[in-house]
Motif scaffolding. Structure first.
Motif, PDB file in Angstrom:
ATOM      1  N   THR A  96       0.456  -1.362   0.119  1.00 20.84           N
ATOM      2  CA  THR A  96      -0.401   0.446   0.080  1.00 20.84           C
ATOM      3  C   THR A  96       0.951   1.545  -0.224  1.00 20.84           C
ATOM      4  N   GLY A  97       1.608   2.064  -1.507  1.00 21.12           N
ATOM      5  CA  GLY A  97       2.270   2.391  -1.019  1.00 21.12           C
ATOM      6  C   GLY A  97       3.880   2.134  -1.290  1.00 21.12           C
ATOM      7  N   ALA A  98       4.725   3.134  -1.076  1.00 24.15           N
ATOM      8  CA  ALA A  98       6.229   3.101  -0.920  1.00 24.15           C
ATOM      9  C   ALA A  98       6.290   3.268   0.966  1.00 24.15           C
ATOM     10  N   SER A  99       5.315   3.838   1.163  1.00 22.11           N
ATOM     11  CA  SER A  99       5.486   4.480   2.562  1.00 22.11           C
ATOM     12  C   SER A  99       5.309   2.580   3.642  1.00 22.11           C
ATOM     13  N   GLU A 100       4.637   1.641   2.674  1.00 20.93           N
ATOM     14  CA  GLU A 100       3.738   0.476   3.721  1.00 20.93           C
ATOM     15  C   GLU A 100       5.371  -0.705   3.282  1.00 20.93           C
ATOM     16  N   ALA A 101       6.023  -0.570   2.117  1.00 23.04           N
ATOM     17  CA  ALA A 101       7.232  -0.862   1.931  1.00 23.04           C
ATOM     18  C   ALA A 101       8.165  -0.776   2.852  1.00 23.04           C
ATOM     19  N   LEU A 102       8.730   1.177   3.009  1.00 23.41           N
ATOM     20  CA  LEU A 102       9.802   0.686   3.747  1.00 23.41           C
ATOM     21  C   LEU A 102       9.561   0.492   5.166  1.00 23.41           C
ATOM     22  N   ASP A 103       7.772   0.508   5.600  1.00 21.95           N
ATOM     23  CA  ASP A 103       7.572   0.862   7.251  1.00 21.95           C
ATOM     24  C   ASP A 103       8.028  -1.248   7.437  1.00 21.95           C
ATOM     25  N   ILE A 104       7.427  -2.060   6.520  1.00 24.43           N
ATOM     26  CA  ILE A 104       7.394  -3.465   6.868  1.00 24.43           C
ATOM     27  C   ILE A 104       8.767  -3.852   6.485  1.00 24.43           C
ATOM     28  N   ALA A 105       9.743  -3.179   5.289  1.00 24.91           N
ATOM     29  CA  ALA A 105      11.185  -3.584   5.243  1.00 24.91           C
ATOM     30  C   ALA A 105      11.931  -3.205   6.600  1.00 24.91           C
ATOM     31  N   ILE A 106      11.785  -1.984   7.484  1.00 17.38           N
ATOM     32  CA  ILE A 106      12.362  -1.818   8.416  1.00 17.38           C
ATOM     33  C   ILE A 106      12.133  -2.488   9.855  1.00 17.38           C
ATOM     34  N   ARG A 107      10.893  -3.032   9.801  1.00 19.45           N
ATOM     35  CA  ARG A 107      10.351  -3.535  10.962  1.00 19.45           C
ATOM     36  C   ARG A 107      10.950  -4.937  10.418  1.00 19.45           C
ATOM     37  N   SER A 108      11.344  -5.771   9.570  1.00 22.93           N
ATOM     38  CA  SER A 108      11.472  -6.758   9.582  1.00 22.93           C
ATOM     39  C   SER A 108      12.923  -7.350   9.590  1.00 22.93           C
ATOM     40  N   VAL A 109      13.824  -6.478   9.460  1.00 22.47           N
ATOM     41  CA  VAL A 109      15.150  -6.645   9.922  1.00 22.47           C
ATOM     42  C   VAL A 109      16.230  -5.758  10.983  1.00 22.47           C
ATOM     43  N   VAL A 110      14.885  -5.083  11.703  1.00 22.11           N
ATOM     44  CA  VAL A 110      15.710  -3.851  12.624  1.00 22.11           C
ATOM     45  C   VAL A 110      15.137  -5.046  13.866  1.00 22.11           C
ATOM     46  N   ASP A 111      16.857  -4.621  14.775  1.00 22.29           N
ATOM     47  CA  ASP A 111      15.618  -5.327  16.415  1.00 22.29           C
ATOM     48  C   ASP A 111      15.720  -4.186  17.080  1.00 22.29           C
ATOM     49  N   PRO A 112      15.499  -4.289  18.585  1.00 21.15           N
ATOM     50  CA  PRO A 112      15.815  -2.962  19.527  1.00 21.15           C
ATOM     51  C   PRO A 112      17.589  -3.234  19.659  1.00 21.15           C
ATOM     52  N   GLY A 113      17.550  -1.528  19.624  1.00 21.87           N
ATOM     53  CA  GLY A 113      19.460  -1.222  19.374  1.00 21.87           C
ATOM     54  C   GLY A 113      20.253  -1.533  18.340  1.00 21.87           C
ATOM     55  N   ASP A 114      19.738  -1.954  16.880  1.00 20.67           N
ATOM     56  CA  ASP A 114      20.052  -2.372  15.715  1.00 20.67           C
ATOM     57  C   ASP A 114      20.649  -0.180  15.754  1.00 20.67           C
ATOM     58  N   GLU A 115      21.812  -0.574  14.359  1.00 21.60           N
ATOM     59  CA  GLU A 115      22.070   1.172  14.207  1.00 21.60           C
ATOM     60  C   GLU A 115      21.785   1.352  12.901  1.00 21.60           C
ATOM     61  N   PRO A 152      31.864   7.271   0.143  1.00 20.07           N
ATOM     62  CA  PRO A 152      32.103   5.828   1.098  1.00 20.07           C
ATOM     63  C   PRO A 152      33.442   6.695   2.230  1.00 20.07           C
ATOM     64  N   ASP A 153      34.185   7.744   2.579  1.00 28.85           N
ATOM     65  CA  ASP A 153      34.985   8.037   3.336  1.00 28.85           C
ATOM     66  C   ASP A 153      33.641   8.433   3.962  1.00 28.85           C
ATOM     67  N   SER A 154      32.338   9.691   3.921  1.00 26.41           N
ATOM     68  CA  SER A 154      31.261   9.799   4.921  1.00 26.41           C
ATOM     69  C   SER A 154      30.552   8.286   5.596  1.00 26.41           C
ATOM     70  N   LEU A 155      30.166   7.259   4.923  1.00 24.73           N
ATOM     71  CA  LEU A 155      29.370   6.136   5.226  1.00 24.73           C
ATOM     72  C   LEU A 155      30.831   5.192   6.299  1.00 24.73           C
ATOM     73  N   MET A 156      31.973   5.171   5.952  1.00 26.54           N
ATOM     74  CA  MET A 156      32.904   4.555   6.532  1.00 26.54           C
ATOM     75  C   MET A 156      33.175   5.250   8.138  1.00 26.54           C
ATOM     76  N   GLU A 157      32.670   6.514   8.167  1.00 26.05           N
ATOM     77  CA  GLU A 157      32.897   7.641   9.411  1.00 26.05           C
ATOM     78  C   GLU A 157      31.895   7.158  10.340  1.00 26.05           C
ATOM     79  N   LYS A 158      30.612   6.754  10.311  1.00 20.94           N
ATOM     80  CA  LYS A 158      30.007   6.597  10.801  1.00 20.94           C
ATOM     81  C   LYS A 158      29.224   4.916  10.741  1.00 20.94           C
ATOM     82  N   ILE A 159      30.319   4.567  10.718  1.00 21.73           N
ATOM     83  CA  ILE A 159      29.951   2.494  11.026  1.00 21.73           C
ATOM     84  C   ILE A 159      30.221   2.071  11.972  1.00 21.73           C
ATOM     85  N   THR A 160      29.959   1.631  13.077  1.00 21.95           N
ATOM     86  CA  THR A 160      29.882   0.410  13.658  1.00 21.95           C
ATOM     87  C   THR A 160      29.957  -0.906  14.403  1.00 21.95           C
ATOM     88  N   PRO A 161      30.202  -1.126  15.876  1.00 20.73           N
ATOM     89  CA  PRO A 161      29.959  -2.617  15.530  1.00 20.73           C
ATOM     90  C   PRO A 161      27.951  -2.741  15.445  1.00 20.73           C
TER      91      PRO A 161
END
Length: 385
Positions: A96-115, A152-161
């Protein structure tokens, strides 16, 4: 009485875009450059297909994943446009729109505390969606000096475990920045080496003005770790139809489909029949619309620069993203005064994240006449600063 509201919901700020719309609605003679919506009607052949489906009584639920014919058309579109292959039965879900796609995609892979690394500036729903899933949004700056691309530089600066997901939107809302194949290749090794999942919102892909249209999943090594989100709202002027889709490897789709089944069941049936017609016979209408947007873009950006607003040339979407840094006032004050004193509505860039600060989002999905009137008013306002 206790406060029954969810703590997650309480932490989410209200929409910064809505604030300016609410003010504008109470005023007369407003030229609105704030709405992220095409100013075209849905093509007649698409509307006619929807009407026909209703007349024929095709109004029942569809499969959870969507009509087979629609998923096959999506498969064919992605193959001919980007040379990306998906199994229509197992790797495509109509939403139901790209908005729902975004919502269910995020919820399907993100656990509490994930960055979740969010390419910034970004559409306002991204950070909120991550927070609702219990994740932590982390802004990755995409700067004007890089034409608002993710480097790549901007991305690398923000990656953590704790980094798990990279969320991107190119062509970008609000900046109009675009990523080509070489840009995605430049970050692909980082995504693979740090075992990240890429969620790529490509809703504006058809609105690409220079170079080839690109899908992240078309790049080597990214297909298997990418959830691609797209839809019909922007390319076919179908915002109110609420029809979108996502594509991902089979196992990932299985997990996403669980959420979709429970919260939505299936996308609107009539809109799905309209989507079939759009993909089969809507290319010419889309092409004509994009050509007009390109003309407006050129006129508008030239006008803004002439008026004194430093504005880079966006390569996609339908937004200009001028800088107000040289005027000594914040983007929010600039937007509020422009609205109240000169009746031109724009959106302050800071609502789209830290990298949007000192910018304005101005939609050129309005008539050429209104764009030029708006430029004149902006120039007049700047002369008072």
């Amino acid at each position: 009485m206790r406060d029954f509201r969810s703590k997650r919901v309480c932490k989410i700020p209200p929409s910064g875009i809505r604030k300016f719309f609410d003010i504008a609605q109470e005023m007369e003679d407003i030229i609105s450059l704030g709405v992220g919506e095409p100013d075209y009607n849905t093509p007649w052949n698409v509307r006619e297909a929807a009407i026909r489906s209703i007349e024929q009584g095709q109004t029942a639920y569809t499969s959870n994943s969507g009509l087979n014919d629609l998923r096959n058309e999506i498969k064919n579109y992605l193959k001919r446009s980007f040379d990306v292959s998906y199994d229509a039965k197992k790797e495509i879900i109509v939403t139901t729109g790209a908005s729902e796609a975004l919502d269910i995609a995020i919820r399907s892979v993100v656990d509490p505390g994930d960055e979740v690394l969010v390419a910034d500036p970004s559409y306002i729903a991204y950070g909120a969606g991550v927070m609702l899933a219990g994740g932590i949004p982390v802004s990755v700056p995409c700067l004007e000096k890089d034409q608002f691309r993710l480097t790549p530089d901007s991305l690398m600066e923000k990656i953590t475990p704790k980094s798990k997901v990279l969320l991107c939107n190119f062509p970008n809302n609000p900046s109009g920045g675009v990523m080509n194949r070489d840009d995605y290749k430049a970050i692909s090794d980082i995504v693979v080496d740090h075992d990240l999942l890429l969620v790529s919102d490509e809703i504006y892909t058809e609105l690409t003005y220079e170079g080839e249209k690109t899908s992240a999943a078309s790049v080597d090594d990214l297909w298997e770790r990418t959830i691609t989100i797209n839809g019909f709202s922007k390319a076919y002027s179908m915002t109110g139809w609420r029809i979108g889709y996502l594509c991902a490897p089979e196992e990932m789709c299985k997990s996403i489909l669980k959420i979709h089944q429970y919260v939505m069941l299936s996308a609107p049936t009539t809109a799905q029949y309209a989507g079939i017609e759009a993909l089969r016979n809507g290319a010419d209408s889309c092409r004509e619309m994009v050509q007009e947007y390109k003309i407006r873009r050129n006129l508008f950006v030239k006008g803004l620069n002439r008026a004194g607003l430093e504005t880079h040339m966006p390569k996609g979407a339908f937004y200009a993203f001028p800088s107000v840094k040289s005027f000594g006032i914040s983007d929010e004050e600039f937007a509020e005064r422009l609205l109240k004193e000169y009746h031109v509505a724009v959106v302050p860039g800071s609502v789209f994240g830290p990298s949007g600060k000192n910018h304005l989002r101005c939609s050129y999905a309005v008539s050429r006449e209104d764009l030029m009137i708006a430029v004149g008013k902006i120039e007049e306002f700047i002369s008072t600063l």
